[in-house]
Scaffold this motif. Structure first.
Motif, PDB file in Angstrom:
ATOM      1  N   ALA A 144      -2.565 -27.696 -77.837  1.00  0.00           N
ATOM      2  CA  ALA A 144      -2.314 -28.231 -79.176  1.00  0.00           C
ATOM      3  C   ALA A 144      -3.291 -27.638 -80.189  1.00  0.00           C
ATOM      4  O   ALA A 144      -2.920 -27.327 -81.322  1.00  0.00           O
ATOM      5  CB  ALA A 144      -2.427 -29.747 -79.151  1.00  0.00           C
ATOM      6  N   THR A 145      -4.553 -27.479 -79.795  1.00  0.00           N
ATOM      7  CA  THR A 145      -5.552 -26.912 -80.706  1.00  0.00           C
ATOM      8  C   THR A 145      -5.218 -25.464 -81.041  1.00  0.00           C
ATOM      9  O   THR A 145      -5.330 -25.039 -82.201  1.00  0.00           O
ATOM     10  CB  THR A 145      -6.956 -26.984 -80.073  1.00  0.00           C
ATOM     11  N   VAL A 146      -4.798 -24.699 -80.041  1.00  0.00           N
ATOM     12  CA  VAL A 146      -4.401 -23.308 -80.280  1.00  0.00           C
ATOM     13  C   VAL A 146      -3.221 -23.262 -81.244  1.00  0.00           C
ATOM     14  O   VAL A 146      -3.202 -22.477 -82.201  1.00  0.00           O
ATOM     15  CB  VAL A 146      -4.035 -22.608 -78.953  1.00  0.00           C
ATOM     16  N   SER A 147      -2.235 -24.130 -81.006  1.00  0.00           N
ATOM     17  CA  SER A 147      -1.048 -24.151 -81.859  1.00  0.00           C
ATOM     18  C   SER A 147      -1.410 -24.493 -83.295  1.00  0.00           C
ATOM     19  O   SER A 147      -0.942 -23.853 -84.240  1.00  0.00           O
ATOM     20  CB  SER A 147      -0.042 -25.174 -81.314  1.00  0.00           C
ATOM     21  N   LYS A 148      -2.260 -25.507 -83.479  1.00  0.00           N
ATOM     22  CA  LYS A 148      -2.642 -25.917 -84.835  1.00  0.00           C
ATOM     23  C   LYS A 148      -3.429 -24.822 -85.536  1.00  0.00           C
ATOM     24  O   LYS A 148      -3.200 -24.524 -86.705  1.00  0.00           O
ATOM     25  CB  LYS A 148      -3.457 -27.207 -84.795  1.00  0.00           C
ATOM     26  N   THR A 149      -4.371 -24.200 -84.821  1.00  0.00           N
ATOM     27  CA  THR A 149      -5.175 -23.127 -85.431  1.00  0.00           C
ATOM     28  C   THR A 149      -4.304 -21.937 -85.805  1.00  0.00           C
ATOM     29  O   THR A 149      -4.564 -21.248 -86.794  1.00  0.00           O
ATOM     30  CB  THR A 149      -6.280 -22.678 -84.459  1.00  0.00           C
TER      31      THR A 149
END
Length: 251
Positions: A144-149
């Motif tokens: 999720a963090t990768v996707s948001k960034t």
């Protein structure tokens, strides 16, 4: 760690841009969470798109989104998705062929910071990279963090997971792709011509490129620096090299 919390956090895309990209992409979406009483054009657009696709939209308190996102900045929106679908090497080559371009890939050697991976994928999408290759072990995966960034760019750039990066490099070379790594001693990246089928290797934030992988590169590129700190963040270095290839291809 709360086991239920960990389970709920897995497969969650957070943030408005990432949520919209997930809804527009091919990945299966299970549910959309929106902070109650939150009103904005962006949120309204997300809700409208979800309902057009018959996806359940749940209005929840901010505390619930804080819990689901593990206290990350969710901007009042979270999307529950099926696990990210990884591509195959053939998928990457097919993407290049469909666009009528010489293949251009990124090989990320044990990148550990999800923000670095997300930023690299975002730049890769902007500059037309046909695919990103990451190892299955000792490296961050799609989260999720990768996707948001990446502001949702993970929905558009194929990402392949490899059991062995060196084996993938050897296969790429068999298929006519030139492999270039980064090193303090190498060709000035500003003179690099990436118009041929090309793969750029970006090393680990601290250790750089592993010796075996470096040994299998066709050449090394260096980014000249005059400052006191003779190193760059992995995502910054990747961006410079990506855009050199982009520029040398006349884009």
């Amino acid at each position: 760690m709360d086991k239920n919390k960990n389970n709920e956090h897995n497969g969650l895309v957070i943030g408005r841009h990432a949520a919209m990209a997930a809804l527009k992409g091919t990945q299966a979406v299970n549910k959309v969470y929106v902070q109650e009483k939150l009103k904005s054009d962006a949120v309204s657009e997300i809700i409208a798109l979800a309902r057009r696709k018959s996806i359940v939209v749940s209005r929840v308190p901010k505390a619930k989104l804080d819990f689901l996102s593990d206290q990350q900045n969710h901007q009042g929106v979270a999307v529950s998705v099926a696990p990210f679908q990884y591509a195959t090497l053939d998928d990457l080559f097919s993407r290049a062929k469909e666009q009528g371009e010489a293949p251009f890939f990124l090989i990320l050697d044990e990148i550990e910071d999800p923000h670095n991976l997300g930023s690299i994928i975002r730049t890769a999408d902007a500059a037309g990279v046909h695919g990103v290759i990451i190892p299955k072990r000792r490296a961050v995966q799609l989260t999720a963090t990768v996707s948001k960034t990446s502001t949702g760019a993970v929905e558009y750039v194929p990402v392949m997971r490899a059991n062995n990066l060196t084996a993938v490099v050897k296969e790429l070379k068999k298929r006519g792709v030139w492999i270039f790594g980064t090193d303090m001693a190498g060709q000035d990246f500003r003179q690099f011509d990436g118009s041929a089928p090309t793969a750029i290797v970006i090393g680990n934030e601290g250790k750089g490129i592993s010796p075996l992988l470096k040994k299998n590169c066709d050449g090394m590129l260096t980014i000249p620096m005059t400052g006191h700190v003779q190193s760059l963040n992995a995502s910054v270095a990747a961006s410079l090299l990506i855009y050199q290839v982009y520029t040398s291809r006349g884009k």
